[in-house]
Scaffold this active site. Sequence first.
Site, PDB file in Angstrom:
ATOM      1  N   HIS A   1     -13.949  15.982   0.879  1.00 57.88           N
ATOM      2  CA  HIS A   1     -14.061  14.480   1.789  1.00 57.88           C
ATOM      3  C   HIS A   1     -15.549  14.175   1.712  1.00 57.88           C
ATOM      4  CE1 HIS A   1     -13.746  11.881   4.951  1.00 57.88           C
ATOM      5  NE2 HIS A   1     -12.639  11.941   4.883  1.00 57.88           N
TER       6      HIS A   1
ATOM      7  N   GLY B   1      -7.320   8.367   8.526  1.00 55.42           N
ATOM      8  CA  GLY B   1      -8.171   9.020   9.437  1.00 55.42           C
ATOM      9  C   GLY B   1      -7.509   8.631  10.947  1.00 55.42           C
ATOM     10  N   GLY B   2      -8.661   7.689  11.280  1.00 56.94           N
ATOM     11  CA  GLY B   2      -8.443   7.060  12.719  1.00 56.94           C
ATOM     12  C   GLY B   2      -6.911   6.897  13.272  1.00 56.94           C
TER      13      GLY B   2
ATOM     14  N   GLU C   1     -11.307   7.129  -1.810  1.00 56.51           N
ATOM     15  CA  GLU C   1     -12.053   6.619  -0.353  1.00 56.51           C
ATOM     16  C   GLU C   1     -13.463   6.137  -0.376  1.00 56.51           C
ATOM     17  OE1 GLU C   1      -9.605   8.974   2.980  1.00 56.51           O
ATOM     18  OE2 GLU C   1     -11.394  10.343   2.207  1.00 56.51           O
TER      19      GLU C   1
ATOM     20  N   GLY D   1     -13.740   4.966   8.535  1.00 57.52           N
ATOM     21  CA  GLY D   1     -14.125   4.823   9.944  1.00 57.52           C
ATOM     22  C   GLY D   1     -14.731   3.504  10.305  1.00 57.52           C
TER      23      GLY D   1
ATOM     24  N   GLU E   1     -17.167  13.090   4.151  1.00 65.26           N
ATOM     25  CA  GLU E   1     -17.735  13.506   5.001  1.00 65.26           C
ATOM     26  C   GLU E   1     -18.299  14.984   4.777  1.00 65.26           C
ATOM     27  OE1 GLU E   1     -15.046  12.864   8.161  1.00 65.26           O
ATOM     28  OE2 GLU E   1     -14.959  10.753   7.994  1.00 65.26           O
TER      29      GLU E   1
ATOM     30  N   ASN F   1      -5.402  12.745   8.249  1.00 67.21           N
ATOM     31  CA  ASN F   1      -6.625  13.705   8.292  1.00 67.21           C
ATOM     32  C   ASN F   1      -7.214  13.364   9.903  1.00 67.21           C
ATOM     33  OD1 ASN F   1      -9.222  14.810   8.020  1.00 67.21           O
ATOM     34  ND2 ASN F   1      -9.945  13.239   6.849  1.00 67.21           N
ATOM     35  N   TRP F   2      -6.681  14.502  10.443  1.00 64.46           N
ATOM     36  CA  TRP F   2      -7.199  14.423  11.906  1.00 64.46           C
ATOM     37  C   TRP F   2      -8.606  14.574  12.117  1.00 64.46           C
ATOM     38  CZ3 TRP F   2      -2.699  17.261  14.926  1.00 64.46           C
ATOM     39  CH2 TRP F   2      -1.320  16.514  14.507  1.00 64.46           C
ATOM     40  N   LYS F   3      -9.432  15.202  11.206  1.00 62.58           N
ATOM     41  CA  LYS F   3     -11.017  15.429  11.386  1.00 62.58           C
ATOM     42  C   LYS F   3     -11.153  16.354  12.468  1.00 62.58           C
ATOM     43  CE  LYS F   3     -11.814  10.963   8.893  1.00 62.58           C
ATOM     44  NZ  LYS F   3     -12.912  10.079   8.690  1.00 62.58           N
TER      45      LYS F   3
ATOM     46  N   SER G   1     -10.010   3.023   6.578  1.00 64.41           N
ATOM     47  CA  SER G   1      -9.522   2.180   7.596  1.00 64.41           C
ATOM     48  C   SER G   1      -8.071   1.655   7.394  1.00 64.41           C
ATOM     49  CB  SER G   1     -10.351   1.190   7.807  1.00 64.41           C
ATOM     50  OG  SER G   1     -11.787   1.450   8.235  1.00 64.41           O
TER      51      SER G   1
HETATM   52  P1  PGA Z   1     -10.398   6.467   8.552  1.00 62.16           P
HETATM   53  O1  PGA Z   1     -10.687   7.602   7.697  1.00 62.16           O
HETATM   54  O2  PGA Z   1      -9.042   5.910   8.342  1.00 62.16           O
HETATM   55  O3  PGA Z   1     -10.678   6.641   9.806  1.00 62.16           O
HETATM   56  O4  PGA Z   1     -11.192   5.472   7.857  1.00 62.16           O
HETATM   57  C1  PGA Z   1     -10.135   8.057   6.616  1.00 62.16           C
HETATM   58  C2  PGA Z   1     -10.586   9.501   5.782  1.00 62.16           C
HETATM   59  O5  PGA Z   1     -11.854   9.867   6.067  1.00 62.16           O
HETATM   60  O6  PGA Z   1      -9.861  10.172   5.354  1.00 62.16           O
END
Ligand code: PGA
Length: 250
Positions: A95, A234-235, A167, A173, A97, A9-11, A213
């Site tokens: 998601h 994500g990251g 998640e 994050g 967010e 997930n590149w956000k 994470s």
């Molecule tokens: P993260 O994000 O790996 O940076 O914690 C995961 C996500 O939100 O899908």
Amino acid sequence: MRKPVIAGNWKLNKTIAEAKALTTELVAGLADVTDIEIIIAPVFTALSPVADLLKGSPLQLAAQNCYPQETGAFTGEVSPLMLKDAGCQAVIIGHSERRQLLKESNELINQKIKKTLAADLKVIFCIGETLEEREKDLTLDILTTQVKGGLLGLAPEQMTDVIIAYEPVWAIGTGRTASNEQAQEAHSFIRGLLLGLFDQATADACRILYGGSVKPANVDGLMAQDDIDGALVGGASLKAADFCRIVKFE
Ligand code: PGA
């Protein structure tokens, strides 16, 4: 029995040029992987250019969101049909967010899931509790509400195109991953919910990803758990070497 899925997930990251550069590295690094389903999710503007680079590779393309209407007066929105047209095979829906920042409800998420499946795209359906909810011992209630609300009205056969991503919001994050045991406990609970809503075969076949994470250093332990069938990253998905190592978990 369940084919693992590793999704990036590149956000809100990467210009078109940067997205193409990362994709080129991933295609080269992952060309020989056949036993894992690999999905990357760039921003909307990079979808079509990235789709061109993915042709002939085993990597699949996902969008990070959609709107639950095909066409019409919905300024600023993008429909599953448009995403399919841009080359997507999947959409990330619900998601945390978006649930938090954009106040997405379980009802809206349910509509998005239905429209996405109707467009013949896969869904990566995200659920998870906040830290406050976990501390109040509400994790299982929250997961129940999110799973039941998000999957309301789906037939068992539609579940073959639904991947669930657990998640925990407190792990996203933050560098703070759920322990292998905490993740397994939640995943096994979610599979039990699927058994109650659908049937044994559907519950057994559904891929449930862990997200929050995930890194090269913790992926192997997570993937060793019985009910963890992959990761939503994500990251660490923004760095080719890290994402390739995660895909090639041991
Ligand atoms: P993260 O994000 O790996 O940076 O914690 C995961 C996500 O939100 O899908």
